[in-house]
Write a protein that holds these residues in place. Sequence first.
Motif, PDB file in Angstrom:
ATOM      1  N   GLU A 197      48.132  32.709  42.688  1.00 19.02           N
ATOM      2  CA  GLU A 197      47.717  33.520  41.542  1.00 19.02           C
ATOM      3  C   GLU A 197      46.329  34.113  41.724  1.00 19.02           C
ATOM      4  O   GLU A 197      46.015  35.168  41.166  1.00 19.02           O
ATOM      5  CB  GLU A 197      47.769  32.663  40.273  1.00 19.02           C
ATOM      6  CG  GLU A 197      49.185  32.339  39.820  1.00 19.02           C
ATOM      7  CD  GLU A 197      49.201  31.490  38.568  1.00 19.02           C
ATOM      8  OE1 GLU A 197      48.092  31.106  38.115  1.00 19.02           O
ATOM      9  OE2 GLU A 197      50.288  31.218  38.049  1.00 19.02           O
ATOM     10  N   THR A 198      45.481  33.439  42.496  1.00 14.41           N
ATOM     11  CA  THR A 198      44.111  33.935  42.706  1.00 14.41           C
ATOM     12  C   THR A 198      43.985  34.793  43.967  1.00 14.41           C
ATOM     13  O   THR A 198      42.888  35.250  44.288  1.00 14.41           O
ATOM     14  CB  THR A 198      43.147  32.746  42.818  1.00 14.41           C
ATOM     15  OG1 THR A 198      43.565  31.889  43.894  1.00 14.41           O
ATOM     16  CG2 THR A 198      43.132  31.935  41.523  1.00 14.41           C
ATOM     17  N   VAL A 199      45.093  35.018  44.658  1.00 16.72           N
ATOM     18  CA  VAL A 199      45.069  35.813  45.892  1.00 16.72           C
ATOM     19  C   VAL A 199      45.450  37.245  45.552  1.00 16.72           C
ATOM     20  O   VAL A 199      46.568  37.501  45.075  1.00 16.72           O
ATOM     21  CB  VAL A 199      46.026  35.231  46.947  1.00 16.72           C
ATOM     22  CG1 VAL A 199      46.005  36.085  48.217  1.00 16.72           C
ATOM     23  CG2 VAL A 199      45.658  33.793  47.261  1.00 16.72           C
ATOM     24  N   PRO A 200      44.565  38.202  45.748  1.00 15.10           N
ATOM     25  CA  PRO A 200      44.890  39.600  45.414  1.00 15.10           C
ATOM     26  C   PRO A 200      45.981  40.153  46.350  1.00 15.10           C
ATOM     27  O   PRO A 200      46.083  39.756  47.514  1.00 15.10           O
ATOM     28  CB  PRO A 200      43.558  40.325  45.617  1.00 15.10           C
ATOM     29  CG  PRO A 200      42.782  39.464  46.576  1.00 15.10           C
ATOM     30  CD  PRO A 200      43.191  38.053  46.301  1.00 15.10           C
ATOM     31  N   GLY A 201      46.754  41.076  45.816  1.00 17.97           N
ATOM     32  CA  GLY A 201      47.782  41.739  46.608  1.00 17.97           C
ATOM     33  C   GLY A 201      49.077  40.980  46.728  1.00 17.97           C
ATOM     34  O   GLY A 201      49.973  41.403  47.475  1.00 17.97           O
ATOM     35  N   THR A 202      49.220  39.869  46.006  1.00 13.76           N
ATOM     36  CA  THR A 202      50.446  39.069  46.110  1.00 13.76           C
ATOM     37  C   THR A 202      51.335  39.195  44.870  1.00 13.76           C
ATOM     38  O   THR A 202      52.309  38.459  44.736  1.00 13.76           O
ATOM     39  CB  THR A 202      50.101  37.588  46.327  1.00 13.76           C
ATOM     40  OG1 THR A 202      49.346  37.100  45.193  1.00 13.76           O
ATOM     41  CG2 THR A 202      49.290  37.398  47.592  1.00 13.76           C
TER      42      THR A 202
END
Length: 328
Positions: free
Chosen positions: A31-36
């Motif tokens: 959830e905290t990883v951008p682009g996923t």
Amino acid sequence: MSSSNRSRTTDWQLTVEARARRVRAELTDLETVPGTERDRAAALMSLEVVDAALHARDRWLHAIASWWSGWHIERAWRALHEAEIRVEAAQPDLAGRLPGLRQRVASYLPEDDLRRRALESLQPSRPASSVDRAVVVDALRAAFDATDDAHGGARALRNKLIAAAVILFVINTALGVLGLVRAGFIPMCAHLPEAGEHSSQLTVCASGGRLPGPADIWLVQLVGAFGAIIAAVVLLTRRRPSLSPYVLIGYQALIKVLLGSALAVVGVLALSAGVAQGLTCITSQSALLLWSALLGYSQQVGTRLLDNYADRVMDQVRPLPETTVHPR
């Protein structure tokens, strides 16, 4: 989960639920990883399908049809695999997971498969690019498709075993009923050794009399089934545990028992006809019943091929191992 739901939970459901929880834990970390966002949304949609298949409660007629077609099992596994693929593709540390992914893919794709070769050519020492992630997705999807398709093969074999068992049961029952109605129509007797001028007319039957009786066929079938049970016990003791959604060993054992009963009747009928004259020496009812047990066990010659084929099918449908989780 209620007690009624727990009582209906099987091994494959426990495995799917455990892996689905693992996927949800991975999604929480992403959830905290951008682009996923796109991969996480697709994985969540697949998990919804998994939940619907796991907790489906149909009426008994639909439940039988579902059990026969296996749709809930195969739908749950396919949706779970798609969720796992999406989660793996979105991992920021995908490069470090490559050894585990290669191990999973190598279990189902041959060495000359281009997707497996492409996956093995990736370098864990550098961050994964979008092309690398596409390679991982293709390789994993191919491996999962192989095991999912094998589920269909195992289900088809299970259904064939059930159909064969029903046919054998009907044949054995018909023979037994025929023996009750017309005791001498299928004689379960054997000629005694010659000891005098008219001794060739002396016979011994399965029930112990000199003339065919109504219980002869049933007794031969029972003793033949006992001989087949010995082979079935050997099968049960040598079979290793499996988490496959389709368990074939019970149906294989049932085929052995039913086929043993039928072969015992055919074999004793051959003895009555004198086909094996000179090769056997039947002097009493005990000897005739002993031959019935041996004839029942003889089904192992034919069903051994079935056992080997079932082993190969079950090896193909075993769940793929989990990827080694690397510390973040």
